[in-house]
Design an enzyme around this catalytic site. Structure first.
Site, PDB file in Angstrom:
ATOM      1  N   TYR A 218       0.845  -1.191   0.000  1.00  0.00           N
ATOM      2  CA  TYR A 218       0.000   0.000   0.000  1.00  0.00           C
ATOM      3  C   TYR A 218       0.886   1.250   0.000  1.00  0.00           C
ATOM      4  O   TYR A 218       2.077   1.202   0.341  1.00  0.00           O
ATOM      5  CB  TYR A 218      -0.921  -0.016   1.221  1.00  0.00           C
ATOM      6  CG  TYR A 218      -1.922   1.112   1.258  1.00  0.00           C
ATOM      7  CD1 TYR A 218      -2.969   1.168   0.347  1.00  0.00           C
ATOM      8  CD2 TYR A 218      -1.815   2.123   2.204  1.00  0.00           C
ATOM      9  CE1 TYR A 218      -3.882   2.198   0.369  1.00  0.00           C
ATOM     10  CE2 TYR A 218      -2.723   3.162   2.242  1.00  0.00           C
ATOM     11  CZ  TYR A 218      -3.756   3.199   1.319  1.00  0.00           C
ATOM     12  OH  TYR A 218      -4.648   4.230   1.345  1.00  0.00           O
ATOM     13  N   THR A 220       1.554   3.707   1.754  1.00  0.00           N
ATOM     14  CA  THR A 220       2.305   4.192   2.917  1.00  0.00           C
ATOM     15  C   THR A 220       3.074   3.084   3.624  1.00  0.00           C
ATOM     16  O   THR A 220       3.596   3.306   4.713  1.00  0.00           O
ATOM     17  CB  THR A 220       1.333   4.847   3.925  1.00  0.00           C
ATOM     18  OG1 THR A 220       0.335   3.886   4.305  1.00  0.00           O
ATOM     19  CG2 THR A 220       0.660   6.058   3.314  1.00  0.00           C
ATOM     20  N   LYS A 221       3.155   1.908   3.016  1.00  0.00           N
ATOM     21  CA  LYS A 221       3.870   0.798   3.663  1.00  0.00           C
ATOM     22  C   LYS A 221       5.386   0.915   3.418  1.00  0.00           C
ATOM     23  O   LYS A 221       5.864   1.819   2.731  1.00  0.00           O
ATOM     24  CB  LYS A 221       3.339  -0.535   3.130  1.00  0.00           C
ATOM     25  CG  LYS A 221       1.901  -0.826   3.535  1.00  0.00           C
ATOM     26  CD  LYS A 221       1.758  -0.962   5.045  1.00  0.00           C
ATOM     27  CE  LYS A 221       0.423  -1.574   5.457  1.00  0.00           C
ATOM     28  NZ  LYS A 221      -0.740  -0.712   5.243  1.00  0.00           N
ATOM     29  N   ASN A 222       6.136  -0.014   3.979  1.00  0.00           N
ATOM     30  CA  ASN A 222       7.599   0.065   3.891  1.00  0.00           C
ATOM     31  C   ASN A 222       8.106  -0.033   2.453  1.00  0.00           C
ATOM     32  O   ASN A 222       9.156   0.508   2.118  1.00  0.00           O
ATOM     33  CB  ASN A 222       8.233  -1.045   4.738  1.00  0.00           C
ATOM     34  CG  ASN A 222       8.015  -0.817   6.221  1.00  0.00           C
ATOM     35  OD1 ASN A 222       6.971  -0.307   6.612  1.00  0.00           O
ATOM     36  ND2 ASN A 222       8.976  -1.202   7.050  1.00  0.00           N
ATOM     37  N   LEU A 223       7.388  -0.754   1.605  1.00  0.00           N
ATOM     38  CA  LEU A 223       7.701  -0.805   0.178  1.00  0.00           C
ATOM     39  C   LEU A 223       6.491  -0.231  -0.560  1.00  0.00           C
ATOM     40  O   LEU A 223       5.598  -0.962  -0.986  1.00  0.00           O
ATOM     41  CB  LEU A 223       7.981  -2.236  -0.286  1.00  0.00           C
ATOM     42  CG  LEU A 223       8.480  -2.363  -1.734  1.00  0.00           C
ATOM     43  CD1 LEU A 223       9.900  -1.788  -1.861  1.00  0.00           C
ATOM     44  CD2 LEU A 223       8.458  -3.820  -2.200  1.00  0.00           C
TER      45      LEU A 223
END
Length: 910
Positions: A218, A220-223
């Protein structure tokens, strides 16, 4: 999940890293464009690398934008990164969870354990797979289940078929221990690693521990990709099953049918859904993956900065990791505990006002009606999740977050913690960030008993606007921004702290503040005190609100202006302390005309000077006695007021006991004159100002005001369409002319004993600002025949208030002389009569009562009898008729002996 100030990033391709000076400024834009302290700190942002942009463009140019070669390559790259044998790209993490649950091949309705504190989509995935979620409680210290809570949930469903384990915030979960507590092999465990890309459990990367692990990409996730997810597994059959299911259950390579030379044939052997990743997403993901290690190092550094800065802030507790391993640092979650002093929700709003975005992860599943119906909940409930949820707060954490932004977030958290250890006062804007304003803000902040909490400055100095902060408070705009800054920052009071401000500028600021619903303070004594550098000691006027056992309430709302704006408004008793304050606030809402009616021309002249700076607005001044019916009829015919606030009254309780005829003439007949005239000309809103002494009255003041309420009550029954009559009841108004504290101050100043009627006497107290706010809100809310009362929480002992006030004046051993209750005086006041019914209104601090029809039906016939007795100055007959009209009112007149109570110089009035 509530996200505040989520901003999408749109950075130029040529930058390998988003420039830190591109954060959107808070406030006036260009004035603060070059200053970092003026920037918003969004909760989350998305950055797509230049390589990812080029990779996406390459896919677009190829003409192949659905699942294809790039998706296969991304699966291979990702599997290698997390040390998994197989990776299957899907449309989202929640789709991956559903596909993994389907691939386990469990019978329909099989119970599946899932944490109570997780994203709702995780539980939906279980339900969509035809299985039943069983909610597992969490440890408030970690936010994750423990072996004990897993065992309890397993017992609640007897025997679970599988378990979903969440690596909450990116911390490693003890997967093997939880599986053992559930009585399940790791082959029946699916990991929710939406937060955990880059985490390890011990030495093993998350993605290679259990039967299947689901990741999120998603925005805003880390990837960050935008959308998309990945399922990793060591099981080739499970991987093949998910590949088929992600595209309607078709053959695993069915996407190849559209390639040159591909076959149109495919098979469908099992149920599936549309959950495939596209080559565009995959190309972006492959390019972003090259940055992941660097981004994770940056997350670690920012998390360490948070930990160090917040270690000394009481009441903010970080979550613990329940298992050894590497933390992915997806979220920076803290617990806002009771010792912080401010609740989580209030803190979210306060940070948002300073441009700092936050979020809450997550709302527990059992707090949502759907999951209460569809999930199994252990018999003992979920106390850990219930205790943790009100405390959860996620702070900004992303790789391109500047260190100075972390410092800013931590500084505000520390400042609010310090402020919260004192009672909260009215949110206050300080006009002027110069020497006077800074000194004022400093003294208000360190002296909470003044009841004012500074939240920022308004100032016209460009240098201060560019600086953004002065004395630890934000500069929120210029003086011209007063009208917009008050509602934007929820200001309840405005203090003008510019000694040289011109009267014209002051009036402009004051009108804008009042029109937006804030009260305005400008104390010459304070300005004089500044020059002596003794600010705090000279602001005793502001200490009154701390004496009434509660914080002063901000009652009036900006919506009250809709009743007044553009209308003709008449205020009776305009020259009095309540009437004049009411005129100030009404004028700020922009009436087409504001008519000031009083029989005291000196007070009217003074009020004209206050409102306009001169006394030449004679058309708006109305000198009249409300007892004079022909004159009142003439005034209403000529002026045709659309809104009437009736504040004129005799209200000195002991004097009216001696002169009840005068009370009848003004409070009863005067009110009837006004009500009749208002109905005759079609006045839209008529609000009577009454008193709590009208509730089961025993005094002439209370009885005459109760009759005034009944006149309004009966007028509503016969009112023409569009005319609304209502009343408000005041408690004792501190700051009104001749009120208790002003007399106490005089007695203390002269060295005299302070006179109090009885050591146990209690009264309801309110400030002038609260009183006027109640009137204006009543005009807005009234539908007809209500009596509005401010919820003042409880009465205050007069002697306690006197002692508290004396202490604030540095007179710790005040000499009090008790004089005894005066005729007509109650030991304890009430807000409502015994037979009245009262309810809450749409305003959280205002109650409404309706008058019971328990009074004689011939009230209209009996009033002339009362008026005749008053005209004849027959006090005994007046009291007799009052007793007939108001059962419970004492018929006996006061004795002819000198009353000790009259030695008290202050009126027990409203």
């Amino acid at each position: 999940m509530t996200v505040h100030r989520l901003r999408a990033r749109q950075e130029p391709v040529e930058h390998p890293w988003p420039p830190q000076d591109r954060l959107e400024p808070l406030g006036r834009g260009a004035d603060g464009a070059g200053e970092p302290d003026r920037r918003d700190v969004p909760f989350a942002t998305t950055w797509i690398s230049p390589e990812a942009r080029r990779a996406a463009q390459k896919v677009f140019a190829s003409g192949w934008v659905t699942t294809g070669r790039e998706t296969e390559r991304f699966e291979d790259d990702f599997a290698a990164y997390v040390s998994a044998a197989h990776a299957v790209a899907v449309s989202s993490c929640t789709a991956g969870l559903e596909l993994a649950m389907r691939a386990l091949g469990l019978p329909a309705g099989t119970p599946v354990l899932v944490p109570a504190l997780t994203f709702c989509g995780a539980a939906q995935a279980i339900l969509h797979a035809g299985l039943q979620p069983v909610l597992v409680d969490v440890d408030p210290g970690t936010g994750m289940p423990t072996p004990a809570t897993v065992a309890a949930a397993a017992a609640a469903c007897r025997r679970p078929g599988a378990m979903m384990v969440l690596h909450y915030t990116g911390a490693p979960a003890p997967v093997a221990e939880l599986a053992e507590a559930a009585g399940l092999p790791l082959a029946r465990v699916v990991e929710d690693a939406a937060h955990a890309l880059g985490a390890t459990v011990g030495e093993r990367p998350v993605g290679s521990v259990s039967r299947a692990t689901c990741f999120s990409f998603y925005a805003t996730k880390n990837l960050p990709i935008g959308e998309g997810g990945m399922v990793t597994t060591e099981d080739p059959q499970l991987a093949d099953r998910i590949r088929r299911a992600r595209l309607h259950g078709m053959s695993a390579d069915a996407w190849r049918r559209a390639l040159p030379g591909g076959s149109w044939r495919y098979t469908v052997d099992e149920a599936g859904l549309k959950a495939n990743m596209t080559d565009v997403q995959a190309a972006i993901g492959r390019a972003q993956l090259r940055h992941l290690d660097h981004w994770q190092e940056r997350r670690d550094a920012l998390a360490a900065q948070y930990t160090a800065a917040l270690a000394a802030v009481p009441g903010l507790e970080p979550l613990r990791s329940p298992a050894p391993g590497r933390h992915a640092r997806h979220l920076q979650v803290v617990r806002v505990t009771e010792s912080y002093g401010t609740g989580r929700d209030e803190l979210v709003e306060r940070l948002a006002e300073h441009g700092i975005g936050t979020s809450v992860h997550f709302i527990p599943l059992h707090h949502m009606p759907y999951f209460r119906r569809s999930a199994i909940i252990p018999a003992g409930g979920l106390p850990g999740a219930d205790a943790l949820f009100p405390q959860l707060l996620s702070l900004p954490l992303y790789p391109h977050l500047p260190e100075r932004s972390v410092d800013r977030v931590c500084a505000h958290l520390a400042r609010h913690a310090a402020a919260s250890r004192h009672p909260a006062g009215l949110r206050t804007l300080v006009i002027g960030a110069g020497e006077a304003g800074r000194a004022l803000a400093r003294d208000l902040a360190r002296t909470p008993q003044y009841g004012l909490e500074p939240v920022g400055f308004l100032d016209d100095d460009p240098a201060k606007l560019r600086a953004g902060f002065v004395g630890g408070l934000p500069v929120l705009g210029t003086l011209e921004d007063t009208g917009t800054a008050v509602p934007l920052h929820r200001a309840e009071a405005v203090i003008v702290a510019i000694p040289g401000l011109t009267p014209t500028s002051f009036r402009r600021v004051a009108r804008a503040a009042e029109a937006a619903g804030a009260s305005v303070r400008y104390l010459p004594s304070f300005i004089a005190a500044l020059r002596r550098d003794v600010v705090g000691d000279d602001m005793r006027e502001l200490d009154v609100r701390a004496l009434i056992g509660r914080a002063e309430m901000h009652v009036v709302s900006p919506e009250a202006g809709t009743v007044i704006a553009g209308r003709r408004v008449l205020v009776t008793g305009a020259g009095g302390s309540i009437g004049s304050e009411l005129c100030h606030q009404v004028r700020a809402f922009g009436p087409s005309r504001l008519f000031l009616l009083d029989h005291d021309e000196s007070n009217l002249h003074r009020l004209e000077l206050e409102l306009h700076g001169d006394a030449l607005h004679s058309d708006d001044i109305v000198i009249s006695d409300i007892r004079d019916r022909p004159r009142i009829d003439q005034i209403f015919r000529q002026l045709r007021p659309e809104v009437v606030f009736h504040a004129a009254a005799h209200k000195h309780l002991p004097l009216l006991e001696l002169h009840p005829c005068e009370g009848v003439k003004t409070n009863v007949r005067g009110t009837e004159n006004l009500v009749r005239a208002a109905a005759a000309v079609g006045t839209a809103r008529f609000v009577l100002i009454s008193t709590d002494k009208a509730a089961d009255p025993v005094s002439v003041l209370g009885a005459t005001k109760r009759l005034a309420e009944l006149i309004v009550h009966h007028a509503q029954q016969d009112a023409p369409p569009g005319t609304v009559f209502a009343a408000v009841r005041f408690g004792n108004v501190l700051g009104s002319r001749g009120s208790l504290l002003s007399v106490v101050a005089q007695q203390l100043g002269a060295g005299f004993p302070v006179t109090v009627t009885h050591p146990d006497a209690t009264r309801f107290f309110m400030t002038v600002e609260e009183a006027v706010g109640l009137v204006l809100e009543a005009a807005r809310m009234a539908r007809g025949d209500e009596i509005f009362v401010l919820d003042m929480k409880g009465p205050v002992r007069i002697v306690d208030l006197v002692r508290g006030y004396a202490s604030s004046l540095h007179v710790p051993d005040v000499d009090i002389r008790y004089t005894g209750l005066r005729p007509g005086e109650k030991l304890n006041e009430t807000l409502f009569s015994a037979g009245e019914h009262h309810t809450r209104t749409a305003h959280p601090r205002i109650l409404a009562a309706t008058s019971p029809d328990s009074h004689p039906a011939d009230l209209a016939q009996r009033l002339p009898e009362l008026y005749a007795a008053a005209d004849g100055n027959d006090t005994d007959e007046v009291r007799r008729v009052l007793t007939d009209l108001l059962p419970g009112f004492p018929a006996s007149p006061p004795t002819s002996e000198p009353q000790a109570g009259l030695a008290d110089p202050y009126p027990d009035d409203f």
